[in-house]
Design a protein around this motif. Structure first.
Motif, PDB file in Angstrom:
ATOM      1  N   LEU A 181     -28.914 -10.075  -5.839  1.00  0.00           N
ATOM      2  CA  LEU A 181     -27.548  -9.604  -5.617  1.00  0.00           C
ATOM      3  C   LEU A 181     -27.011 -10.195  -4.315  1.00  0.00           C
ATOM      4  N   LEU A 182     -25.857 -10.858  -4.386  1.00  0.00           N
ATOM      5  CA  LEU A 182     -25.270 -11.535  -3.230  1.00  0.00           C
ATOM      6  C   LEU A 182     -23.970 -10.840  -2.833  1.00  0.00           C
ATOM      7  N   HIS A 183     -23.938 -10.331  -1.611  1.00  0.00           N
ATOM      8  CA  HIS A 183     -22.814  -9.490  -1.176  1.00  0.00           C
ATOM      9  C   HIS A 183     -21.578 -10.309  -0.830  1.00  0.00           C
ATOM     10  N   ALA A 184     -20.488  -9.599  -0.606  1.00  0.00           N
ATOM     11  CA  ALA A 184     -19.183 -10.208  -0.350  1.00  0.00           C
ATOM     12  C   ALA A 184     -18.996 -10.548   1.125  1.00  0.00           C
ATOM     13  N   THR A 185     -17.915 -11.243   1.422  1.00  0.00           N
ATOM     14  CA  THR A 185     -17.548 -11.574   2.801  1.00  0.00           C
ATOM     15  C   THR A 185     -17.300 -10.299   3.605  1.00  0.00           C
ATOM     16  N   TRP A 186     -17.799 -10.285   4.858  1.00  0.00           N
ATOM     17  CA  TRP A 186     -17.599  -9.188   5.810  1.00  0.00           C
ATOM     18  C   TRP A 186     -18.214  -7.872   5.336  1.00  0.00           C
ATOM     19  N   THR A 187     -19.227  -7.972   4.460  1.00  0.00           N
ATOM     20  CA  THR A 187     -19.980  -6.781   4.060  1.00  0.00           C
ATOM     21  C   THR A 187     -21.457  -7.069   4.314  1.00  0.00           C
ATOM     22  N   ASN A 188     -22.327  -6.255   3.752  1.00  0.00           N
ATOM     23  CA  ASN A 188     -23.763  -6.505   3.794  1.00  0.00           C
ATOM     24  C   ASN A 188     -24.388  -5.968   2.520  1.00  0.00           C
ATOM     25  N   ALA A 189     -25.681  -6.210   2.345  1.00  0.00           N
ATOM     26  CA  ALA A 189     -26.340  -5.840   1.091  1.00  0.00           C
ATOM     27  C   ALA A 189     -26.253  -4.344   0.832  1.00  0.00           C
ATOM     28  N   PHE A 190     -26.449  -3.544   1.860  1.00  0.00           N
ATOM     29  CA  PHE A 190     -26.445  -2.092   1.668  1.00  0.00           C
ATOM     30  C   PHE A 190     -25.070  -1.600   1.252  1.00  0.00           C
ATOM     31  N   SER A 191     -24.029  -2.053   1.955  1.00  0.00           N
ATOM     32  CA  SER A 191     -22.692  -1.533   1.670  1.00  0.00           C
ATOM     33  C   SER A 191     -22.167  -1.996   0.322  1.00  0.00           C
ATOM     34  N   ASP A 192     -22.624  -3.164  -0.157  1.00  0.00           N
ATOM     35  CA  ASP A 192     -22.078  -3.706  -1.412  1.00  0.00           C
ATOM     36  C   ASP A 192     -22.872  -3.288  -2.646  1.00  0.00           C
ATOM     37  N   TRP A 193     -24.172  -3.013  -2.509  1.00  0.00           N
ATOM     38  CA  TRP A 193     -25.011  -2.892  -3.694  1.00  0.00           C
ATOM     39  C   TRP A 193     -25.731  -1.555  -3.825  1.00  0.00           C
ATOM     40  N   SER A 194     -25.239  -0.520  -3.192  1.00  0.00           N
ATOM     41  CA  SER A 194     -25.937   0.768  -3.250  1.00  0.00           C
ATOM     42  C   SER A 194     -25.787   1.482  -4.586  1.00  0.00           C
ATOM     43  N   MET A 195     -24.903   1.036  -5.445  1.00  0.00           N
ATOM     44  CA  MET A 195     -24.856   1.551  -6.812  1.00  0.00           C
ATOM     45  C   MET A 195     -25.659   0.664  -7.762  1.00  0.00           C
ATOM     46  N   LEU A 196     -25.384  -0.640  -7.734  1.00  0.00           N
ATOM     47  CA  LEU A 196     -25.953  -1.522  -8.743  1.00  0.00           C
ATOM     48  C   LEU A 196     -27.453  -1.745  -8.551  1.00  0.00           C
ATOM     49  N   ALA A 197     -27.922  -1.853  -7.301  1.00  0.00           N
ATOM     50  CA  ALA A 197     -29.342  -2.149  -7.069  1.00  0.00           C
ATOM     51  C   ALA A 197     -30.263  -1.077  -7.647  1.00  0.00           C
ATOM     52  N   PRO A 198     -30.075   0.214  -7.318  1.00  0.00           N
ATOM     53  CA  PRO A 198     -30.993   1.208  -7.889  1.00  0.00           C
ATOM     54  C   PRO A 198     -30.854   1.351  -9.397  1.00  0.00           C
ATOM     55  N   TRP A 199     -29.637   1.115  -9.929  1.00  0.00           N
ATOM     56  CA  TRP A 199     -29.442   1.224 -11.374  1.00  0.00           C
ATOM     57  C   TRP A 199     -30.192   0.128 -12.116  1.00  0.00           C
ATOM     58  N   LEU A 200     -30.116  -1.098 -11.622  1.00  0.00           N
ATOM     59  CA  LEU A 200     -30.854  -2.189 -12.262  1.00  0.00           C
ATOM     60  C   LEU A 200     -32.360  -2.001 -12.115  1.00  0.00           C
ATOM     61  N   LYS A 201     -32.782  -1.505 -10.959  1.00  0.00           N
ATOM     62  CA  LYS A 201     -34.203  -1.218 -10.752  1.00  0.00           C
ATOM     63  C   LYS A 201     -34.682  -0.173 -11.752  1.00  0.00           C
ATOM     64  N   GLN A 202     -33.865   0.833 -11.992  1.00  0.00           N
ATOM     65  CA  GLN A 202     -34.209   1.895 -12.934  1.00  0.00           C
ATOM     66  C   GLN A 202     -34.416   1.341 -14.344  1.00  0.00           C
ATOM     67  N   GLN A 203     -33.722   0.249 -14.662  1.00  0.00           N
ATOM     68  CA  GLN A 203     -33.841  -0.354 -15.982  1.00  0.00           C
ATOM     69  C   GLN A 203     -35.018  -1.333 -16.089  1.00  0.00           C
ATOM     70  N   GLY A 204     -35.732  -1.508 -14.990  1.00  0.00           N
ATOM     71  CA  GLY A 204     -36.937  -2.323 -15.044  1.00  0.00           C
ATOM     72  C   GLY A 204     -36.813  -3.716 -14.469  1.00  0.00           C
ATOM     73  N   TYR A 205     -35.681  -4.021 -13.830  1.00  0.00           N
ATOM     74  CA  TYR A 205     -35.519  -5.331 -13.202  1.00  0.00           C
ATOM     75  C   TYR A 205     -36.168  -5.340 -11.814  1.00  0.00           C
ATOM     76  N   CYS A 206     -36.670  -6.497 -11.412  1.00  0.00           N
ATOM     77  CA  CYS A 206     -37.009  -6.728 -10.009  1.00  0.00           C
ATOM     78  C   CYS A 206     -35.716  -7.138  -9.308  1.00  0.00           C
ATOM     79  N   VAL A 207     -35.320  -6.387  -8.282  1.00  0.00           N
ATOM     80  CA  VAL A 207     -34.012  -6.564  -7.650  1.00  0.00           C
ATOM     81  C   VAL A 207     -34.191  -6.947  -6.184  1.00  0.00           C
ATOM     82  N   PHE A 208     -33.441  -7.957  -5.765  1.00  0.00           N
ATOM     83  CA  PHE A 208     -33.521  -8.436  -4.383  1.00  0.00           C
ATOM     84  C   PHE A 208     -32.111  -8.631  -3.841  1.00  0.00           C
TER      85      PHE A 208
END
Length: 331
Positions: free
Chosen positions: A87-114
């Protein structure tokens, strides 16, 4: 007791009963949704109207931390999900602020998420502000690390804004992400962009004005070179678009919103497929007409998240269950 007091007590009683009914309905609906999710092989995204601002605040306080579900370096891909998702975040953000919904959801489905943080100094909450080519080189090194740790041959990329547009496309073309002569050697199979800055932006006319007046170098001194690199007609865009939008062997998906106020016009986000590549361009309102997400909230839009899921695993795509999503808040 006066008639006014009796009337007030009756009014308060009605309000209390109405509030109880509303709470009961809300709990029933929530329970129903949870029950439906529990019986499904693929849970729906855990959207909430406060998710995006809460993640922004937490990401500002802890800008170098990964979101929940991400950066498990012991994770091994499965047969069902053989490619790690980066997952690649947007300009002037960071990984935590941009992906706190999608990262755990994809992990829950069995993906390795980075989720790398790129294009910014450690400790700064405003990353992805540096030059696009330099950010692409950082991403290249990170993806090599993911491939080595997981043993996977390829990854899938999901990016927001810059993270779904010019920077990963620069990596694919110029920093080793693909091999045009031998696409089977590509390190990336899919690129999925949420409101991606593929062909630059006019920034609602502000970018056009700054370009016309020659002010982009000044603006970039203040906010980072990524500003100039993502303007319509920038050197980065000219070089990137010179030989077409796509790379052989890569499957591209664009998820845009008509309400985008950052990458404008929003049609600049769309791609055209070149040789041995596929492109799917979506506008979220064509699928969910009442979706009100704009540029920022698209990363917290559960309707868009379902499109991401389908793009990652098109063989098991499901109809999008449209829900409420609001500007800046998501949902």
């Amino acid at each position: 007791m006066s008639e006014r007091n009796v009337s007030r007590r009756r009014s308060n009683g009605l309000r209390a009963r109405w509030a109880a009914v509303c709470v009961g309905l809300a709990l029933s609906l929530t329970g129903g949704l949870q029950s439906a999710a529990a019986t499904s092989d693929t849970p729906e995204p855990p959207g909430g109207l406060l998710d995006a601002p809460a993640a922004f605040i937490e990401g500002s306080l802890h800008p170098d931390e990964p979101p929940a579900g991400a950066d498990d370096w012991s994770c091994k891909p499965t047969r069902k999900h053989p490619r790690p998702v980066v997952l690649l975040h947007a300009t002037w953000t960071n990984a935590f602020s941009d992906w706190s919904m999608l990262a755990p959801w994809l992990k829950q489905q069995g993906y390795c998420v980075f989720t790398p943080n790129y294009g910014g100094a450690p400790g700064s909450p405003f990353k992805a502000s540096g030059p696009v080519p330099a950010s692409a080189r950082q991403i290249a090194g990170y993806i090599d690390r993911v491939l080595k740790a997981t043993g996977a041959r390829q990854v899938d990329l999901v990016g927001h804004s810059q993270g779904g547009g010019v920077t990963p496309r620069w990596y694919l073309r110029f920093e080793g992400g693909t091999d045009s002569a031998h696409p089977k050697r590509n390190k990336v199979r899919r690129l999925i962009g949420l409101a991606p800055s593929n062909h630059g932006t006019t920034a609602l006319g502000l970018g056009t004005l700054a370009t016309t007046l020659g002010l982009n170098p000044v603006v970039s001194t203040l906010v980072g070179q990524a500003w100039s690199d993502q303007m319509v007609g920038s050197d980065v865009n000219k070089k990137l678009d010179r030989d077409g939008d796509t790379q052989p062997g890569v499957d591209y998906t664009v998820i845009a919103t008509r309400l985008d106020e950052v990458v404008t016009p929003f049609t600049n986000q769309f791609l055209t497929a070149g040789p041995r590549a596929t492109v799917r361009n979506f506008t979220i309102q064509d699928i969910c007409p009442e979706d009100l997400s704009e540029h920022v909230s698209l990363a917290y839009d559960t309707n868009a998240a379902q499109l991401v899921r389908n793009a990652l695993d098109p063989a098991h795509a499901k109809p999008v269950r449209c829900g409420l999503s609001l500007p800046l808040l998501g949902g």
